[in-house]
Design an enzyme around this catalytic site. Structure first.
Site, PDB file in Angstrom:
ATOM      1  N   ASP A  75       0.809  -1.229   0.000  1.00 34.85           N
ATOM      2  CA  ASP A  75       0.000   0.000   0.000  1.00 34.85           C
ATOM      3  C   ASP A  75       0.840   1.276   0.000  1.00 34.85           C
ATOM      4  OD1 ASP A  75      -2.250  -1.569  -0.030  1.00 34.85           O
ATOM      5  OD2 ASP A  75      -2.633  -1.423   2.118  1.00 34.85           O
ATOM      6  N   HIS A  90      23.202 -15.479   8.392  1.00 38.54           N
ATOM      7  CA  HIS A  90      22.994 -14.890   7.066  1.00 38.54           C
ATOM      8  C   HIS A  90      22.704 -13.392   7.145  1.00 38.54           C
ATOM      9  CE1 HIS A  90      20.738 -14.596   3.086  1.00 38.54           C
ATOM     10  NE2 HIS A  90      21.920 -15.092   2.750  1.00 38.54           N
ATOM     11  N   ASP A 109      29.003   3.032  16.415  1.00 36.98           N
ATOM     12  CA  ASP A 109      28.811   3.801  17.656  1.00 36.98           C
ATOM     13  C   ASP A 109      27.384   3.707  18.200  1.00 36.98           C
ATOM     14  OD1 ASP A 109      31.439   4.494  17.398  1.00 36.98           O
ATOM     15  OD2 ASP A 109      31.065   6.515  16.647  1.00 36.98           O
TER      16      ASP A 109
END
Length: 486
Positions: A231, A404, A411
């Site tokens: 959408d 995977h 930081d």
């Protein structure tokens, strides 16, 4: 008769050396890095005829003529659409944190857009839950669903997603599905293709593998993106293919695949939509530009300071963009840098950047899988360990399945998540996507996930590594020679 045979031999000999000279010239004028060029030159010199064949299949980066023509045309249309998107000033996040400023400036200068705001952004790590949330979103879709995956393997939870898509198409939702021809070969050989098309789903086989076309375009350029758009408002991306992890490559004995996905609500779906529309037009010739976002997308915004950039790569897209972004992120690190990748065959520039970060005092950790689905990449990766360990980089090998996930955290503030592996194929060849996210809450969540990976990993000991068997060192060097070609 002897004269005839001598003429044939002379012709073959001359043709061979003309081909060698031509390929040598083409390698040298490309201005690629020296290890890459040397690997190709040694391949064609040391392995007669076979080396030349390998070059014609894998040496040049190009699409088919029709796709190349379409790719050149769509950028003028896309640039016009991006100009219209700039008028939607309410979607842009102008300011960034200190650590993210450089990479967002790079993206702004090269892609023409500031970072995009998001209404809600969430990290997803459990594949079963990801599938459940996705199926819910599919059933709640009101207008359109668009997907692209490298692998869709029928069976288990993948079939549940297929059924949800079919049901949605039958109730009038416009559904598009684009899958890589090589990665999803089992899907295209299954009954699901015909079932989906009969229900109204547009199914496209991307970068179709065909023996008649191997001399017309490079066959190992793959559609490696993972994108779901619903959408023009909900967007998913990350490392997960559309497979059931309990069933996928079960016979390999390496355990379940561990993935990471992001689910984002807001106008970022629009910018990801333009990437999808480019891919779709390259394959079909049809334009499907997304609608411009409206202000309602950001009502009740939960991540008010979050800023997101989308980086796409592949033939026809901005050259070296992902590579530059990775380098910029690494050089921006001041305290901590955590990298998660299943394939560690970095370019010389990336290797130097990672080592330099550690040597200037940044705490650098790299998490890779202990168990691997590719023996070639496994051994090629190991040759980089000594240099990384010597620089002070911590290398963790994940033990509970095949890790995977592809992520970089700088930081605990700047996150890069997507489909890109740290190898030559992802950096220079495939169609890939990376989300660059500047948000401390998101960064802390990613930090917790990466720490969980580390707790399930073993740390490589520098001293023990230096004492590994001599035959292993030889094998590593052999695969190092091949690493620029992997």
């Amino acid at each position: 008769m002897d004269i005839f045979y001598n003429l044939i031999k002379c012709l073959i000999f001359s043709t061979y050396w003309l081909l060698i000279a031509n390929i040598t010239f083409r390698v040298l004028i490309k201005r690629r890095n020296i290890p890459y060029s040397m690997s190709w030159l040694l391949t064609i010199y040391i392995i007669p005829f076979i080396g030349i064949s390998i070059w014609f299949f894998f040496g040049e980066l190009y699409l088919g003529k029709r796709q190349k023509k379409i790719a050149n045309r769509i950028w003028s249309i896309s640039n016009k659409w991006l100009h219209e998107l700039k008028s939607c000033t309410y979607i842009f996040q102008i300011k960034n944190s200190e650590v993210a400023t450089s990479i967002f400036q790079l993206c702004k200068n090269r892609q023409g857009l500031h970072g995009i705001k998001s209404k809600k952004i969430k990290l997803l790590t459990n594949t079963k839950k990801i599938m459940q949330i996705l199926i819910r979103d599919i059933y709640l879709a009101r207008k359109n669903i668009e997907m692209v995956f490298y692998i869709w393997k029928p069976g288990g939870m993948a079939d549940d997603v297929a059924i949800a898509l079919i049901d949605s198409a039958k109730r009038g939702i416009h559904c598009r599905l684009m899958l890589d021809s090589a990665g999803s070969i089992e899907f295209f050989q299954s009954p699901w293709v015909e079932i989906m098309r009969k229900s109204g789903i547009q199914v496209v086989e991307a970068l179709k593998v065909n023996l008649l076309r191997v001399f017309l375009r490079r066959v190992d350029v793959r559609q490696h993106r993972k994108i779901i758009l619903i959408d023009n408002y909900i967007a998913y991306s990350g490392s997960m293919n559309l497979v059931d992890p309990y069933l996928f490559k079960k016979s390999s004995g390496i355990g379940q695949w561990i993935d990471l996905m992001t689910r984002i609500e807001g106008p970022i779906a629009t910018t990801m939509g333009i990437i999808y529309s480019c891919d779709w037009e390259i394959e079909t010739g049809l334009k499907i530009l997304p609608q411009l976002p409206n202000k309602k997308m950001l009502e009740n915004q939960s991540n008010k300071n979050a800023s997101i950039q989308v980086i796409a790569s592949g033939p026809g897209f901005l050259k070296n963009m992902i590579h530059q972004a990775l380098l910029t992120a690494i050089y921006s690190a001041k305290r901590e840098l955590i990298i998660t990748t299943p394939y560690l065959v970095p370019s010389e520039d990336l290797l130097e950047a990672i080592c330099t970060a550690a040597q200037r005092g940044v705490e650098v950790s790299i998490i890779i899988p202990l168990y691997h689905d590719s023996i070639l990449v496994k051994w090629a990766s190991r040759v980089f360990f000594s240099e990384l360990l010597e620089a002070g980089v911590k290398i963790f090998q994940f033990q509970k399945g095949l890790l995977h996930s592809k992520s970089i955290l700088v930081d605990q503030q700047l996150s890069l998540i997507g489909t890109v592996n740290l190898d030559m194929r992802s950096l220079w060849l495939n169609f890939e996507i990376t989300l660059v996210i500047d948000d401390s809450d998101f960064g802390r969540n990613l930090f917790c996930i990466q720490n969980k990976y580390i707790s399930d990993s073993q740390l490589i000991d520098k001293k023990a590594w230096s004492m590994r068997a001599y035959w292993k060192r030889i094998l590593e060097k052999i695969f190092y020679f091949l690493s620029p070609l992997l």
